[in-house]
Design an enzyme around this catalytic site. Structure first.
Site, PDB file in Angstrom:
ATOM      1  N   LYS A  43       0.815  -1.215   0.000  1.00  0.00           N
ATOM      2  CA  LYS A  43       0.000   0.000   0.000  1.00  0.00           C
ATOM      3  C   LYS A  43       0.849   1.265   0.000  1.00  0.00           C
ATOM      4  O   LYS A  43       2.041   1.260   0.303  1.00  0.00           O
ATOM      5  CB  LYS A  43      -0.988  -0.028   1.164  1.00  0.00           C
ATOM      6  CG  LYS A  43      -2.079  -1.074   0.923  1.00  0.00           C
ATOM      7  CD  LYS A  43      -3.238  -0.985   1.873  1.00  0.00           C
ATOM      8  CE  LYS A  43      -4.330  -1.965   1.429  1.00  0.00           C
ATOM      9  NZ  LYS A  43      -5.474  -1.980   2.380  1.00  0.00           N
ATOM     10  N   ARG A  78      -3.777 -10.319   4.849  1.00  0.00           N
ATOM     11  CA  ARG A  78      -4.162 -10.364   3.431  1.00  0.00           C
ATOM     12  C   ARG A  78      -3.013  -9.786   2.610  1.00  0.00           C
ATOM     13  O   ARG A  78      -2.577  -8.661   2.847  1.00  0.00           O
ATOM     14  CB  ARG A  78      -5.435  -9.550   3.212  1.00  0.00           C
ATOM     15  CG  ARG A  78      -5.968  -9.546   1.785  1.00  0.00           C
ATOM     16  CD  ARG A  78      -7.257  -8.730   1.689  1.00  0.00           C
ATOM     17  NE  ARG A  78      -7.816  -8.753   0.348  1.00  0.00           N
ATOM     18  CZ  ARG A  78      -7.513  -7.899  -0.619  1.00  0.00           C
ATOM     19  NH1 ARG A  78      -6.626  -6.928  -0.389  1.00  0.00           N
ATOM     20  NH2 ARG A  78      -8.082  -7.989  -1.811  1.00  0.00           N
TER      21      ARG A  78
END
Length: 292
Positions: free
Chosen positions: A234, A273
């Site tokens: 991210k 995840r």
């Protein structure tokens, strides 16, 4: 260090807490921020899912719509219709279940129609990044389906993120709003033992707001639900690894991702995840030995 839960998926239960489980990402999309277009055809998506299972993924999360920043989402004018999303993901779910009947598949969707069809095809988990905020039919649908549910915290919609005001304490806000979404799920008669919560790193959070959310991740245990963390590749990791004023590109975020994933697990995340399953499985296997 972290509470142990039995996650009820309907057809079976899985234990959460004794070790950190890994959820592998399969984006059947042309525009996801990290791997858009790489697994767009059913054949490439299935091949990738099988590879992630071979690398040790406990769960495969299959999605057909990108929720990257600026994406148009929601019931009124989504960038991807339910019909197109189903066209992308259903053949992948069906083929993975055919080739690996024991595989646990999660459907990454905020649309009730997609959730219903995905579970019928073999998915046992619905991972709703909106926390049931973007489709009013989702809560009732999930209660009826009786599958496992991941409710993620999202602040606003992707096309609003750039204009959101600063929050005084992001952790307090996330706890408060996640508690409200869990309560709404219980009120809709979704059983408590089917629910996992996700604070939604990067979803409506400014770069600097993600670091305290990671550092204080253990405070989310006050909600008394299993916890999932998705930090893989991210932008806040890219910002932390920036050089000469430029964020690290997605391809250069693996080591930063692993550091953030181990930090989340050390603070009590039950599920991580990730895009990079093999590296994450190996890092968490060592980290888990230190958590007991």
């Amino acid at each position: 260090m972290r509470p142990v839960f039995e996650w009820n998926l309907g057809s079976r239960t899985i234990e959460l807490g004794k070790r950190t489980l890994v959820m592998g990402i399969v984006n059947v999309t042309p525009d996801s921020f990290s791997d858009g277009g790489e697994h767009l055809t059913p054949e490439t998506a299935v091949s990738h899912a099988l590879k992630l299972l071979d690398e040790g993924a406990d769960i495969i999360d299959i999605g057909g719509e990108s929720t990257r920043p600026v994406a148009k989402v929601g019931e009124t004018a989504p960038a991807v219709s339910a019909e197109e999303e189903l066209r992308r993901v259903l053949p992948v779910i069906a083929e993975v279940k055919k080739k690996r009947p024991a595989a646990i598949i999660s459907a990454d969707t905020y649309k009730a129609k997609v959730a219903q069809a995905a579970v019928k095809e073999g998915a046992e988990i619905v991972n709703d990044v909106s926390g049931m905020q973007w489709d009013p039919a989702m809560a009732t649908t999930l209660a009826t389906l009786g599958c496992g549910v991941v409710l993620m915290h999202t602040r606003g919609r992707p096309d609003e993120w750039a204009s959101l005001p600063k929050v005084a304490d992001i952790v307090v806000m996330v706890k408060r709003e996640l508690r409200a979404r869990a309560d709404a799920a219980l009120l809709a008669k979704i059983k408590r033992d089917r629910i996992v919560l996700d604070p939604g790193f990067g979803f409506g959070k400014r770069f600097e707001e993600n670091y305290p959310l990671l550092r204080r991740f253990d405070e989310l245990h006050e909600l008394r639900f299993p916890l999932l963390a998705g930090v893989s590749r991210k932008s806040f990791i890219g910002r932390a690894l920036s050089r000469d004023g430029k964020d690290a590109p997605v391809a250069d975020r693996l080591h930063g991702t692993l550091a953030a994933e181990v930090m989340a697990a050390s603070r009590g995340a039950h599920i991580i995840r990730t895009h990079d399953v093999k590296a994450t499985v190996e890092a968490l296997r060592v980290a888990d030995l230190t958590f007991s």
